[in-house]
Design an enzyme around this catalytic site. Structure first.
Site, PDB file in Angstrom:
ATOM      1  N   GLY A 226       0.725  -1.246   0.040  1.00  0.00           N
ATOM      2  CA  GLY A 226       0.125   0.168   0.005  1.00  0.00           C
ATOM      3  C   GLY A 226       0.922   1.201   0.108  1.00  0.00           C
ATOM      4  O   GLY A 226       1.679   1.345  -0.767  1.00  0.00           O
ATOM      5  N   ASP A 256      -4.160  -2.768  -9.295  1.00  0.00           N
ATOM      6  CA  ASP A 256      -4.082  -3.254 -10.784  1.00  0.00           C
ATOM      7  C   ASP A 256      -3.162  -2.285 -11.422  1.00  0.00           C
ATOM      8  O   ASP A 256      -2.576  -2.826 -12.402  1.00  0.00           O
ATOM      9  CB  ASP A 256      -5.858  -3.413 -11.434  1.00  0.00           C
ATOM     10  CG  ASP A 256      -6.510  -3.992 -10.600  1.00  0.00           C
ATOM     11  OD1 ASP A 256      -6.246  -4.861 -10.067  1.00  0.00           O
ATOM     12  OD2 ASP A 256      -7.717  -3.429 -10.589  1.00  0.00           O
TER      13      ASP A 256
END
Length: 314
Positions: A226, A256
């Site tokens: 993240g 993605d």
């Protein structure tokens, strides 16, 4: 030969400009994990092919129109019975977005091994798949398993993104399906909390999970962290890369975009550190713009993210 072949379900997205119960406007677009990756790669100049089943309704027409406009090859897409799956997004607090899905019995869930026969025979340098497709039902799971077997026999690179969705299946069911697939992947992508779903049983720590996956034959394990960046593990050790710190507009689709960047640099023959650099760059483009893929760059724009005021490596 296609650079990257990917397959799964395309969704129509509806983004609310305020809480849904308050009414307001909805902005319509197209998404789906594999669709997002295909568009990201096509924008960077790669030959990307997406395979799936689309509905005969007008939403299905929007899916095909959008993918064609983004130069994604849809020659093997088939129209099927059932509606187009919908994903509804509403922003709640800061960058937290609530998502509700309406995809039961969708055309996208009609995917079977038959749909992959021709594109797999024609070949691709990389075949990319996600755990989302495997979670859509018996037919899609068989399609994933068929693709894994075909890719292993062809010598292409197999990339598997765990991409766990709790609304589609339990962790126990996902683990049973994904562990045999992960052991056959060349590149395994997972967030740090998804790694346990793919790693062999009996492993507890991340170090144990990585070691066990490498022992199974996985060539590269890409762990997404993240806002903290990402790290790649292989037989030679580990390479880490911090995230780019940019103003956050929308975190949906960032994973993605990261995968598209990583595979793009892989196709260009770049070493792992450069792959991670392009991966976090596309991730930064994704979070700094609204939508799953709309803000992703063409190749000439890759350096623009560094021009964003205040953007730095974390």
């Amino acid at each position: 030969m296609t650079d990257v072949l990917t397959f799964g379900e395309a969704l129509v997205t509806l983004r609310a400009d305020r809480p849904i119960r308050s009414g307001g406007a909805l902005h319509m677009s197209v998404a789906g994990a594999e669709v997002n990756v295909a568009i990201g790669l096509a924008r960077l100049g790669h030959r990307a092919r997406w395979v799936g089943c689309t509905s005969r309704d007008e939403f299905g027409a929007l899916v095909l129109r959008t993918l064609r406009a983004e130069n994604v090859d849809v020659a093997n897409v088939e129209q099927a019975e059932g509606p187009t799956g919908l994903a509804v997004f509403e922003s709640r607090i800061a960058d937290v977005t609530r998502v509700s899905y309406h995809r039961s019995g969708s055309a996208g869930s009609r995917l079977t091994p038959r749909h992959l026969k021709a594109p797999l025979r024609e070949g691709a340098r990389v075949v990319h798949m996600t755990g989302i497709t495997a979670a859509l039902g018996h037919g899609p799971l068989r399609a994933v398993r068929t693709a894994v077997s075909a890719v292993r026999a062809s010598g292409a690179t197999l990339c598997l993104d765990v991409n766990y969705r709790a609304k589609l299946w339990s962790r126990e069911t996902a683990t049973a399906a994904l562990r045999p697939l992960a052991a056959q992947a060349d590149i395994l992508v997972a967030s740090d909390d998804e790694l346990a779903l793919a790693a062999p049983g009996g492993t507890v720590t991340e170090a144990q999970q990585v070691e066990a996956l490498l022992a199974c034959g996985v060539r590269e394990i890409v762990v997404k962290r993240g806002a903290e960046g990402a790290e790649v593990f292989n037989a030679s050790g580990a390479v880490a890369r911090p995230a780019l710190d940019v103003p956050v507009e929308d975190t949906v689709g960032a994973g993605d975009a990261f995968v598209a960047g990583y595979l793009s640099a892989l196709l260009d023959g770049e070493p792992i550190d450069r792959r991670l650099e392009r991966a976090v760059t596309l991730g930064a483009f994704a979070v700094a713009s609204r939508g799953d893929w709309e803000g992703l760059p063409v190749r000439e724009e890759l350096g623009l993210v560094h021009a964003v005021p205040g953007s730095t490596l974390r």
